[in-house]
Write an enzyme that holds these catalytic residues in place. Structure first.
Site, PDB file in Angstrom:
ATOM      1  N   SER A   1       0.846  -1.196   0.000  1.00  0.00           N
ATOM      2  CA  SER A   1       0.000   0.000   0.000  1.00  0.00           C
ATOM      3  C   SER A   1       0.880   1.245   0.000  1.00  0.00           C
ATOM      4  O   SER A   1       2.012   1.227   0.494  1.00  0.00           O
ATOM      5  CB  SER A   1      -0.881   0.036   1.255  1.00  0.00           C
TER       6      SER A   1
ATOM      7  N   TYR B   1      -1.331  -0.704  10.591  1.00  0.00           N
ATOM      8  CA  TYR B   1      -1.539  -1.048   9.169  1.00  0.00           C
ATOM      9  C   TYR B   1      -0.332  -0.615   8.336  1.00  0.00           C
ATOM     10  O   TYR B   1       0.201  -1.405   7.544  1.00  0.00           O
ATOM     11  CB  TYR B   1      -2.827  -0.402   8.649  1.00  0.00           C
TER      12      TYR B   1
HETATM   13  P1  NAP Z   1     -11.606  -5.896   0.367  1.00  0.00           P
HETATM   14  O1  NAP Z   1     -12.524  -5.245  -0.606  1.00  0.00           O
HETATM   15  O2  NAP Z   1     -11.831  -5.697   1.824  1.00  0.00           O
HETATM   16  O3  NAP Z   1     -11.538  -7.459   0.061  1.00  0.00           O
HETATM   17  C1  NAP Z   1     -10.703  -8.231   0.878  1.00  0.00           C
HETATM   18  C2  NAP Z   1     -10.530  -9.589   0.265  1.00  0.00           C
HETATM   19  O4  NAP Z   1      -9.622 -10.329   1.098  1.00  0.00           O
HETATM   20  C3  NAP Z   1     -11.828 -10.368   0.238  1.00  0.00           C
HETATM   21  O5  NAP Z   1     -11.814 -11.206  -0.900  1.00  0.00           O
HETATM   22  C4  NAP Z   1     -11.744 -11.207   1.516  1.00  0.00           C
HETATM   23  O6  NAP Z   1     -12.434 -12.436   1.434  1.00  0.00           O
HETATM   24  C5  NAP Z   1     -10.263 -11.495   1.560  1.00  0.00           C
HETATM   25  N1  NAP Z   1      -9.798 -11.855   2.900  1.00  0.00           N
HETATM   26  C6  NAP Z   1      -9.900 -11.131   4.048  1.00  0.00           C
HETATM   27  N2  NAP Z   1      -9.340 -11.813   5.060  1.00  0.00           N
HETATM   28  C7  NAP Z   1      -8.893 -12.982   4.537  1.00  0.00           C
HETATM   29  C8  NAP Z   1      -8.244 -14.106   5.065  1.00  0.00           C
HETATM   30  N3  NAP Z   1      -7.909 -14.173   6.372  1.00  0.00           N
HETATM   31  N4  NAP Z   1      -7.948 -15.141   4.238  1.00  0.00           N
HETATM   32  C9  NAP Z   1      -8.280 -15.095   2.918  1.00  0.00           C
HETATM   33  N5  NAP Z   1      -8.875 -14.042   2.356  1.00  0.00           N
HETATM   34  C10 NAP Z   1      -9.182 -12.999   3.158  1.00  0.00           C
HETATM   35  O7  NAP Z   1     -10.074  -5.456   0.131  1.00  0.00           O
HETATM   36  P2  NAP Z   1      -9.396  -4.483  -0.949  1.00  0.00           P
HETATM   37  O8  NAP Z   1      -9.749  -3.096  -0.616  1.00  0.00           O
HETATM   38  O9  NAP Z   1      -9.640  -5.022  -2.299  1.00  0.00           O
HETATM   39  O10 NAP Z   1      -7.856  -4.690  -0.554  1.00  0.00           O
HETATM   40  C11 NAP Z   1      -7.123  -5.797  -1.015  1.00  0.00           C
HETATM   41  C12 NAP Z   1      -5.638  -5.599  -0.689  1.00  0.00           C
HETATM   42  O11 NAP Z   1      -5.190  -4.356  -1.202  1.00  0.00           O
HETATM   43  C13 NAP Z   1      -5.320  -5.585   0.808  1.00  0.00           C
HETATM   44  O12 NAP Z   1      -4.084  -6.236   1.026  1.00  0.00           O
HETATM   45  C14 NAP Z   1      -5.180  -4.106   1.105  1.00  0.00           C
HETATM   46  O13 NAP Z   1      -4.344  -3.855   2.208  1.00  0.00           O
HETATM   47  C15 NAP Z   1      -4.567  -3.611  -0.190  1.00  0.00           C
HETATM   48  N6  NAP Z   1      -4.806  -2.185  -0.438  1.00  0.00           N
HETATM   49  C16 NAP Z   1      -6.073  -1.724  -0.613  1.00  0.00           C
HETATM   50  C17 NAP Z   1      -6.246  -0.381  -0.868  1.00  0.00           C
HETATM   51  C18 NAP Z   1      -7.612   0.201  -1.081  1.00  0.00           C
HETATM   52  O14 NAP Z   1      -7.755   1.426  -1.040  1.00  0.00           O
HETATM   53  N7  NAP Z   1      -8.636  -0.614  -1.326  1.00  0.00           N
HETATM   54  C19 NAP Z   1      -5.160   0.493  -0.933  1.00  0.00           C
HETATM   55  C20 NAP Z   1      -3.891  -0.030  -0.743  1.00  0.00           C
HETATM   56  C21 NAP Z   1      -3.716  -1.362  -0.508  1.00  0.00           C
HETATM   57  P3  NAP Z   1     -13.914 -12.601   2.082  1.00  0.00           P
HETATM   58  O15 NAP Z   1     -14.758 -11.651   1.311  1.00  0.00           O
HETATM   59  O16 NAP Z   1     -14.235 -14.036   1.843  1.00  0.00           O
HETATM   60  O17 NAP Z   1     -13.777 -12.229   3.519  1.00  0.00           O
END
Ligand code: NAP
Length: 248
Positions: A141, A154
């Site tokens: 991130s 985080y």
């Molecule tokens: P999200 O919409 O919250 O989706 C999270 C995904 O991870 C879901 O598919 C969830 O599965 C899965 N997950 C959560 N806990 C898990 C576990 N213990 N084992 C296996 N799967 C798990 O997340 P996102 O916003 O797309 O973010 C994804 C990644 O990008 C993360 O690493 C986050 O830190 C990084 N990131 C996001 C952003 C942002 O702004 N969105 C920015 C920078 C970095 P379930 O639905 O089955 O729970």
């Protein structure tokens, strides 16, 4: 198509950034293991979208903060496709808390998945990657360097991820396994929407500090993942790619 005959595991691919990466890898010809923790319906929908386009994918449940579940995930991958070429360590949790409110639960929830789970997942994945090598993509991130207040834990997990990306690139380079990170800026996903940070003051603040003036969409990240998964990046390892509209 850039990923024909390749097999990819994408953790946390039932929604958000992971779902978009799974679909983009499949569109380039990869067979994709769509991992999820609890959203079976979300993962099944991603698989259905891929197969409707003529691609190959299976959904595999598994909490990738737990060693036993990780072992099962890769056993299922081996059974379905026999090998692995690409691992996208995307599953992650983000919670914000000022210093005075940090407790052990807040710390372990994020470090157990974002750092320990990622290491244990990578450990199993490399056992399935053959002599021709492969690509590991860690979803970090922008917070690892942007370091907003209230994100000590985080941001700490993602700074650790940036460091271990570089360490593992050195450990695994001799096996032609490349290890890179993508550091997204704020991306509109189910997770960020339900956390309430894609609207209001926080979004405005982020957008005003972003040279390209907008927050991201999952496909902004997925196209970078395709580059890192494919031979287009065959001489790239140990890098952190800030895909953030210029936000640092
Ligand atoms: P999200 O919409 O919250 O989706 C999270 C995904 O991870 C879901 O598919 C969830 O599965 C899965 N997950 C959560 N806990 C898990 C576990 N213990 N084992 C296996 N799967 C798990 O997340 P996102 O916003 O797309 O973010 C994804 C990644 O990008 C993360 O690493 C986050 O830190 C990084 N990131 C996001 C952003 C942002 O702004 N969105 C920015 C920078 C970095 P379930 O639905 O089955 O729970």
């Amino acid at each position: 198509m850039k990923l024909v005959n390749k097999v990819a595991v994408v953790t946390g691919a039932s929604k958000g950034i992971g779902a978009s990466i799974a679909k983009h890898l499949a569109a380039e010809g990869a067979s994709v293991v769509v991992n999820y923790a609890s959203s079976k319906a979300g993962a099944d929908k991603v698989v259905a979208e891929i197969t409707a386009q003529g691609g190959k994918a299976i959904a595999v449940q598994g909490d990738v903060s737990k060693k036993a579940d990780i072992d099962q995930l890769f056993a299922a991958t081996k059974e379905a496709y026999g090998k692995l070429d690409i691992l996208v360590n995307n599953a992650g949790v983000y919670e914000f808390s000022p210093l005075e409110a940090i407790n052990e639960e807040h710390f372990h929830k994020q470090f157990n998945l974002n750092v320990l789970g990622l290491l244990l997942t990578t450990q199993e994945a490399v056992k399935l990657i053959g002599a021709e090598g492969g690509s590991i993509i860690n979803i970090s991130s922008v917070v690892s360097t942007y370091t907003p207040p209230g994100s000590a834990v985080y941001s700490g997990t993602k700074a650790a991820l940036d460091a271990l990306t570089k360490v593992l690139s050195k450990e695994l380079g001799a096996r032609q396994i490349r290890v890179n990170a993508i550091n997204p800026g704020m991306v509109e996903t189910e997770g960020t929407s339900s956390a309430g940070i894609t609207e209001g003051e926080f979004r405005q603040q982020v957008e005003s500090q972003t040279p390209l003036g907008r927050i991201g969409q999952p496909q902004d990240i997925a196209t970078a993942a395709v580059f890192l998964a494919s031979s287009d990046s065959s001489w790239v390892t140990g890098e952190t790619f800030f895909i953030s509209g210029g936000l640092r």
